[in-house]
Design an enzyme around this catalytic site. Structure first.
Site, PDB file in Angstrom:
ATOM      1  N   ASP A  47       0.916  -1.159  -0.133  1.00  9.38           N
ATOM      2  CA  ASP A  47      -0.164   0.025   0.188  1.00  9.38           C
ATOM      3  C   ASP A  47       0.881   1.234  -0.059  1.00  9.38           C
ATOM      4  O   ASP A  47       1.741   1.324   0.562  1.00  9.38           O
ATOM      5  CB  ASP A  47      -0.941  -0.089   1.212  1.00  9.38           C
ATOM      6  N   GLU A  60      -5.151   2.670  -3.876  1.00 14.08           N
ATOM      7  CA  GLU A  60      -3.508   2.643  -4.067  1.00 14.08           C
ATOM      8  C   GLU A  60      -2.879   1.254  -3.300  1.00 14.08           C
ATOM      9  O   GLU A  60      -1.671   1.213  -2.564  1.00 14.08           O
ATOM     10  CB  GLU A  60      -3.125   3.972  -3.126  1.00 14.08           C
TER      11      GLU A  60
END
Ligand SMILES: Nc1nc2c(ncn2[C@@H]2O[C@H](COP(=O)(O)OP(=O)(O)OP(=O)(O)O)[C@@H](O)[C@H]2O)c(=O)[nH]1
Length: 303
Positions: free
Chosen positions: A178, A221
């Protein structure tokens, strides 16, 4: 006057039935394609533009198929006019036509090729058909921005991997990656710069993996990686390498330089009976949560 179907072509195509012109297809314009019927690359098709194509599991093959049970140079598909031959290249797990092991074999109507766990067939199509089928395949499976698998495609392929690992009691690693403070990246540099960071991240992750590993964009993301048959130590080493590569990478958008780091949570398990894929993903996700909590730009291992 209608043109009779081309019997040679019919000999190894299972979609050309009846008269080519009745279906609006002009047999003179039909081109050979290798179509992946099952496995990791299901739905992909490769134009058979040359006379000889080596099929193998790595990107250096003419036709790379993502299946760890396929050898590096597994078999040769030769096309001569409208004749096709398949030849095994001393592969470890063999080449099969209609589930019979072959060494060299002419391909016939409805023949199903199997290498590793992947089924394939040679088909003849109009190039325009192949282009629209490819577009459909990509729309269903590929994240348009980063060009890696989307979440749904990942889930179905990962389930196949999990079943394989369960049958063989082999090891599976899930890595959740992430981007750190990505909201700030967007706020400080703009959403388009953020998009460029995501594209770069996907390229970095792809470059660090083997062709047979799975990579997908799992959320905004967030990326997910699935690795088969790799030790827990090797998985951690890979995660550290990815983290460092991202740290050292210069992310650019127009004249902006955008600092960016990655947090990674991972879990490696030998897959046995009571376990589900969700259990492994959840453990990797908990480890990612700890990586964020413990300062970001770090790797944490799920127990
Ligand atoms: N540019 C861009 N941003 C996206 C995309 N998808 C999600 N985002 C943004 O990613 C940000 C994620 O923010 P958060 O979930 O708060 O996480 P974070 O800021 O990365 O913070 P940490 O994960 O805790 O380090 C949100 O601002 C989303 O709008 C995308 O496709 N492009």
């Amino acid at each position: 006057m209608t043109t009779p179907p081309d019997s040679t072509l019919n000999a190894f195509s299972n979609t050309l039935t009846g008269n080519a012109t009745q279906t609006g297809r002009d047999s003179a314009n039909l081109q050979p394609y290798l179509v992946v019927l099952s496995g990791r690359d299901q739905g992909k098709q490769f134009p058979l533009a040359a006379n000889r194509h080596i099929l193998g599991r790595e990107l250096s093959a003419d036709i790379p198929i993502a299946d760890p049970k396929i050898s590096r140079r597994h078999c040769l598909l030769a096309i001569n006019g409208r004749q096709a031959h398949l030849e095994d290249l001393n592969s470890t797990n063999g080449t099969f036509v209609n589930d019979r092991r072959i060494s060299r074999h002419p391909l016939q109507l409805l023949d199903r090729i199997r290498i590793g766990d992947t089924y394939l067939k040679v088909d003849y199509k109009l190039p325009s058909e192949a282009v629209s089928e490819q577009a459909l395949y990509e729309a269903a499976n590929i994240d348009s921005m980063t060009k890696v698998l989307n979440r749904n495609a990942f889930i179905s392929r990962a389930q196949q991997e999990f079943s394989y690992c369960k049958r063989n009691r082999s090891r599976l690693t899930v890595m959740m990656c992430d981007a750190d403070h990505f909201k700030l990246t967007n706020d400080n540099y703009g959403h388009l710069a953020g998009d460029q960071v995501l594209r770069d991240l996907a390229k970095i992750l792809q470059a660090e993996m083997r062709h047979e590993d799975l990579l997908a964009r799992y959320g905004g993301e967030e990326f997910i990686i699935l690795l088969r048959e790799i030790s827990a130590e090797a998985a951690v080493a890979l995660a550290e390498r990815i983290r460092l590569t991202v740290l050292k990478h210069t992310f650019r958008y127009q004249n902006l330089t955008i600092p960016s780091t990655l947090s990674i949570g991972l879990c490696t398990r030998r897959v046995d009976a009571p376990m589900t894929l969700d259990d492994i993903v959840r453990t990797a996700d908990d480890a990612l949560y700890r990586a964020k909590k413990n300062g970001r730009n770090r790797v944490e291992i799920g127990n």
